[in-house]
Design a protein around this motif. Structure first.
Motif, PDB file in Angstrom:
ATOM      1  N   ASP A  76       0.824  -1.199   0.000  1.00  0.00           N
ATOM      2  CA  ASP A  76       0.000   0.000   0.000  1.00  0.00           C
ATOM      3  C   ASP A  76       0.867   1.261   0.000  1.00  0.00           C
ATOM      4  N   ARG A  79       2.481   1.640  -3.454  1.00  0.00           N
ATOM      5  CA  ARG A  79       1.509   2.090  -4.451  1.00  0.00           C
ATOM      6  C   ARG A  79       1.192   3.569  -4.276  1.00  0.00           C
ATOM      7  N   ARG A  80       0.983   3.997  -3.043  1.00  0.00           N
ATOM      8  CA  ARG A  80       0.677   5.413  -2.788  1.00  0.00           C
ATOM      9  C   ARG A  80       1.856   6.301  -3.167  1.00  0.00           C
ATOM     10  N   GLN A  82       4.133   5.652  -5.394  1.00  0.00           N
ATOM     11  CA  GLN A  82       4.207   5.686  -6.860  1.00  0.00           C
ATOM     12  C   GLN A  82       3.221   6.701  -7.412  1.00  0.00           C
ATOM     13  N   GLY A  83       2.035   6.763  -6.833  1.00  0.00           N
ATOM     14  CA  GLY A  83       1.036   7.741  -7.270  1.00  0.00           C
ATOM     15  C   GLY A  83       1.512   9.167  -7.061  1.00  0.00           C
ATOM     16  N   VAL A  84       2.068   9.437  -5.886  1.00  0.00           N
ATOM     17  CA  VAL A  84       2.600  10.776  -5.607  1.00  0.00           C
ATOM     18  C   VAL A  84       3.735  11.095  -6.579  1.00  0.00           C
ATOM     19  N   TYR A  86       4.308   9.895  -9.513  1.00  0.00           N
ATOM     20  CA  TYR A  86       3.784  10.066 -10.872  1.00  0.00           C
ATOM     21  C   TYR A  86       3.239  11.478 -11.068  1.00  0.00           C
ATOM     22  N   TRP A  87       2.388  11.912 -10.149  1.00  0.00           N
ATOM     23  CA  TRP A  87       1.770  13.226 -10.305  1.00  0.00           C
ATOM     24  C   TRP A  87       2.778  14.359 -10.139  1.00  0.00           C
ATOM     25  N   THR A 118      12.285  13.857  -9.581  1.00  0.00           N
ATOM     26  CA  THR A 118      11.427  12.709  -9.866  1.00  0.00           C
ATOM     27  C   THR A 118      11.777  11.537  -8.948  1.00  0.00           C
ATOM     28  N   PHE A 122       9.280   9.990  -5.368  1.00  0.00           N
ATOM     29  CA  PHE A 122       8.840   8.654  -4.974  1.00  0.00           C
ATOM     30  C   PHE A 122       9.433   8.251  -3.624  1.00  0.00           C
TER      31      PHE A 122
END
Length: 135
Positions: A76, A79-80, A82-84, A86-87, A118, A122
Motif C-alpha cells: 500500500d 503504491r501510494r 508511486q502515485g505521488v 507520478y503526479w 522525480t 517517490f
C-alpha cells in the motif's frame, strides 16, 4: 539473521537518505544555476548503494523476515508513493516549462533538477507513508 523490523529500518534509512540527496541536488542545481552543483555521480551512487544495501539486507534476513517486511502495508505504501511520484513528475513539466520559457532557468539545469526531483518524489513519500504506518 536480520529481523523484519531491522529490515524495515534499513529500507527506510536507505530510501530516505537517497531521497534527501536527490532533493538536495535538485535544490542546489536550481539555486546555483548549474546542472552539476556537486558531482552528478553522488545521487547515482546513493541510489546504487541504497539498492545494494536493501538487497543484501533482504538476502541476509531470511525468507520469513523478508516476507513480513513486504506485507500489505508495504504494498500500500509503495503504491501510494508511486502515485505521488507520478503526479509530481507530471507537474514538473508545466512548472519547469514556465521557468524555461520565462528565462528563469536554463534547460540543462531544468533537466538535472527534474531528474533528481522525480526520484525524490517517490522515495520521500514512501518513507513518510512507511513511518506513518508504523506509528
Amino acid at each position: 539473521m536480520l529481523s523484519a523490523n531491522s529490515l524495515l529500518n534499513i529500507r527506510v534509512a536507505a530510501f530516505g537518505l537517497t531521497g534527501l540527496v536527490c532533493l538536495l541536488y535538485a535544490a542546489m542545481a536550481i539555486l546555483t544555476g548549474r546542472p552539476d552543483p556537486i558531482s552528478p555521480w553522488i545521487p547515482a551512487a546513493f541510489g546504487i548503494v541504497s539498492a545494494a544495501s536493501v538487497l543484501v539486507a533482504l538476502m541476509s534476513a531470511g525468507k520469513r523476515s523478508a516476507t513480513m517486511a513486504r506485507d500489505e502495508g508495504f504494498s500500500d505504501d509503495f503504491r501510494r508513493a508511486q502515485g505521488v511520484g507520478y503526479w509530481v513528475a507530471l507537474l514538473l513539466y508545466p512548472v519547469f516549462g514556465f521557468f524555461l520559457s520565462s528565462g528563469g532557468v536554463e534547460y540543462h539545469v531544468a533537466f538535472a533538477a527534474m531528474g533528481t526531483l522525480t526520484g525524490a518524489a517517490f522515495l520521500l513519500p514512501f518513507v513518510w507513508f512507511d513511518l506513518k504506518g508504523r506509528v
